[in-house]
Design a protein around this motif. Structure first.
Motif, mmCIF file in Angstrom:
data_model
loop_
_atom_site.group_PDB
_atom_site.id
_atom_site.type_symbol
_atom_site.label_atom_id
_atom_site.label_comp_id
_atom_site.label_asym_id
_atom_site.label_seq_id
_atom_site.Cartn_x
_atom_site.Cartn_y
_atom_site.Cartn_z
ATOM 1 N N ALA A 105 1.205 6.651 -5.954
ATOM 2 C CA ALA A 105 1.839 5.797 -7.119
ATOM 3 C C ALA A 105 1.176 4.353 -7.421
ATOM 4 O O ALA A 105 0.752 4.495 -5.697
ATOM 5 N N CYS A 106 1.111 4.171 -8.379
ATOM 6 C CA CYS A 106 0.455 2.436 -8.605
ATOM 7 C C CYS A 106 1.720 1.117 -7.450
ATOM 8 O O CYS A 106 3.201 1.731 -7.971
ATOM 9 N N CYS A 107 1.725 0.340 -7.671
ATOM 10 C CA CYS A 107 2.695 -0.427 -6.585
ATOM 11 C C CYS A 107 2.680 -1.356 -7.877
ATOM 12 O O CYS A 107 2.288 -1.502 -8.932
ATOM 13 N N PRO A 108 4.382 -1.106 -8.286
ATOM 14 C CA PRO A 108 4.272 -2.262 -9.694
ATOM 15 C C PRO A 108 4.258 -3.932 -8.448
ATOM 16 O O PRO A 108 3.995 -4.359 -7.956
ATOM 17 N N SER A 109 3.730 -5.205 -9.754
ATOM 18 C CA SER A 109 3.890 -6.457 -9.884
ATOM 19 C C SER A 109 4.592 -6.889 -8.890
ATOM 20 O O SER A 109 6.223 -6.681 -9.431
ATOM 21 N N SER A 125 9.555 -0.529 -10.983
ATOM 22 C CA SER A 125 8.404 0.943 -11.824
ATOM 23 C C SER A 125 9.371 2.335 -11.294
ATOM 24 O O SER A 125 10.041 1.732 -10.230
ATOM 25 N N ALA A 150 8.471 6.351 -10.558
ATOM 26 C CA ALA A 150 7.472 6.640 -9.756
ATOM 27 C C ALA A 150 7.944 8.518 -9.500
ATOM 28 O O ALA A 150 8.950 7.759 -9.017
ATOM 29 N N ASP A 183 0.954 -1.191 0.010
ATOM 30 C CA ASP A 183 0.119 -0.031 0.015
ATOM 31 C C ASP A 183 1.125 1.692 0.058
ATOM 32 O O ASP A 183 0.164 2.513 0.327
ATOM 33 N N PRO A 232 2.704 2.539 -1.677
ATOM 34 C CA PRO A 232 2.909 4.003 -3.194
ATOM 35 C C PRO A 232 2.135 4.358 -2.893
ATOM 36 O O PRO A 232 2.325 5.789 -3.780
ATOM 37 N N ALA A 233 1.172 3.874 -2.633
ATOM 38 C CA ALA A 233 -0.292 4.387 -3.100
ATOM 39 C C ALA A 233 -0.775 5.909 -1.850
ATOM 40 O O ALA A 233 -1.312 6.632 -2.278
ATOM 41 N N CYS A 276 8.410 -4.055 0.020
ATOM 42 C CA CYS A 276 8.548 -2.882 -0.623
ATOM 43 C C CYS A 276 9.723 -1.913 -0.399
ATOM 44 O O CYS A 276 10.022 -1.978 0.562
#
Ligand SMILES: Nc1nc2c(ncn2[C@@H]2O[C@H](COP(=O)(O)OP(=O)(O)OP(=O)(O)O)[C@@H](O)[C@H]2O)c(=O)[nH]1
Ligand SMILES: [Mg+2]
Length: 448
Positions: free
Chosen positions: A40-44, A49, A51, A33, A35-36, A80
């Motif tokens: 930003a979106c969390c990479p897979s 990624s 960002a 959670d 990056p949000a 993360c």
């Protein structure tokens, strides 16, 4: 291990201060959670990624985000990582925002590693190897640390432990059939297996302590009469002017220390005040410290002025001061050796401290003297005193086990096999682990 009930921990994983790159690590159920929190979106899982992380509509930094899904991370949890620029302000903003979020807590020293251990990612000897890797100063230390991480000790210990448990179980089965005779072939096989185990343990216990030496390093104290050239030798070993050199007798008063890589073994070399009788209060204190420093050295390097005919007397005097292992240097060979008949070849070497070739020979000699069998090649699997104690305990228990009568007292022998198995279990952390964890994890304090 389930991630439920765990706080998500975070910390800066790189040393504090300014740097090109810093890494913030987050581990736990909410790691994905993060990056949000910054838009930003969390990479897979297993991906990264690039960002721009934003707070209150302002860019904080452009970062690389990495995401690893449980259990495929070093902690066994979701992890993360934010690889940001190593600016104090950037780091501060990120840490403050993450810390303000419910369910997140700043990691305690070593907590990431502790979680890795608890989730079965590493055994205790592997955790110790990781701590050794972080502390490593020489190439051989790092090879030894990696061997530990990769199971150089864990793998054989697990095999031995399995065999011990098997033997104990066979003997215990006999307790229930006390009246029946143990076939000679079974007893013979058990005794042979035990003997093989004893030999395996002995071959590792008889390693000359080289693993501990590589890990802990050694201390060499230079001691000798005033003006013999101790400080000149220290400077030549250090490759810099660490100590004052002068023709005045009694120049060095305080202990001066340098670090040296001696064939892969990290060495601390101590230069001390010269020994002489007529001296003032300050110098007398210096001499007291010299003798004290000699007392805890792995090797005392006695430096004598070989061009001075009184060196044999000076040597005898130093011999009285300390009983630690000694090696003698007849210095100032360029001025000609006096009293050559008093020189004993094996434990003496004549050099000129001003000749770099001689200093090179001295370094080689020291490495040879300090590293048993001259094999500091990271092949020893015992790297700590606690490994040695546990293996010795197991070895002693095996000796006792063989002393019992397997027919009439199988339970006594089984008990000794169990004691041996428990001792080995301590090495990998299957047994009695808690009290060890705190001391080991304190090595992982980076960024705190
Ligand atoms: N010719 C020659 N002179 C040396 C050699 N080693 C040291 N010296 C000289 O001997 C004098 C004393 O050297 P130091 O290194 O200060 O001796 P020390 O043993 O540290 O002396 P203290 O600190 O007073 O105990 C200096 O003038 C050095 O330059 C050598 O191998 N050959
Ligand atoms: Mg000196």
């Amino acid at each position: 291990m389930s991630q439920a009930g765990h706080k998500t921990i975070f910390a800066i994983a790189t040393p504090p201060g300014r740097s090109a790159i810093a890494v913030i690590r987050v581990s736990g159920p909410l790691a994905g959670d993060v990056p949000a929190l910054f838009g930003a979106c969390c990479p897979s899982a297993g991906q990264f990624s690039v960002a721009r992380l934003v707070l209150d509509q302002r860019v904080i930094d452009q970062v690389v985000l990495l995401f690893m899904k449980a259990p495929f991370s070093s902690t066994g949890e979701d992890v993360c990582e934010i690889h940001c620029h190593g600016s104090r302000a950037v780091i501060e903003v990120f840490l403050a925002r993450i810390g303000a979020e419910y369910g997140f807590a700043m990691a305690q020293p070593g907590e990431f590693t502790r979680r890795g251990f608890m989730s079965g990612k590493m055994d205790l000897s592997g955790v110790e190897g990781l701590a050794d890797l972080i502390e490593a100063e020489t190439a051989i230390q790092l090879h030894q640390a990696w061997a530990q991480i990769d199971g150089a000790l864990r793998a054989p210990v697990m095999v031995w432990r399995g065999e011990l448990v098997g033997i104990a179980a066979q003997l215990e089965a006999l307790i229930d059939f006390a009246d029946e005779d143990l076939p000679a072939s079974v007893e013979g096989a058990l005794r042979t297996s035990t003997g093989d185990l004893q030999s395996a343990l002995a071959s590792h216990l008889d390693d000359g302590g080289v693993g501990e030496l590589v890990r802990d390093g050694v201390t060499i104290t230079l001691i000798g009469p005033t003006n013999a050239g101790k400080s000149t030798i220290l400077n030549a070993l250090a490759g810099r002017s660490a100590a004052i050199v002068s023709e005045e007798a009694g120049t060095t008063r305080d202990i001066i220390q340098i670090r040296l890589d001696l064939g892969g073994v990290p060495a601390t070399i101590l230069d001390t005040a010269g020994i002489r009788d007529e001296s003032g209060t300050i110098e007398a204190e210096g001499i007291r410290r010299s003798v004290e420093a000699a007392g805890f050295a792995n090797l005392v390097l006695v430096i004598l002025d070989g061009s001075d005919s009184t060196w044999p007397m000076a040597r005898d005097k130093i011999d009285q001061l300390t009983s630690q292992p000694k090696f003698y240097i007849l210095n100032k060979a360029d001025k000609g050796l006096s009293a050559p008949n008093a020189a004993a070849a094996g434990e003496m070497m004549s050099i000129s401290a001003k000749d770099p070739v001689d200093i090179g020979k001295l370094v080689k000699k020291l490495a040879k003297l300090l590293v048993p069998l001259n094999h500091a090649d990271a092949s020893a699997i015992i790297t700590r005193q606690r490994h040695r104690q546990a293996m010795q305990e197991a070895q002693d228990a095996l000796g006792r086990a063989l002393g019992h009568d397997f027919h009439n007292a199988p339970e006594m022998a089984a008990e000794d096999f169990r004691v041996a198995a428990v001792a080995l279990g301590r090495i990998t952390g299957e047994i009695d682990v808690e009290e060890l964890l705190e001391s080991i994890f304190s090595a992982f304090c980076i960024g705190k």
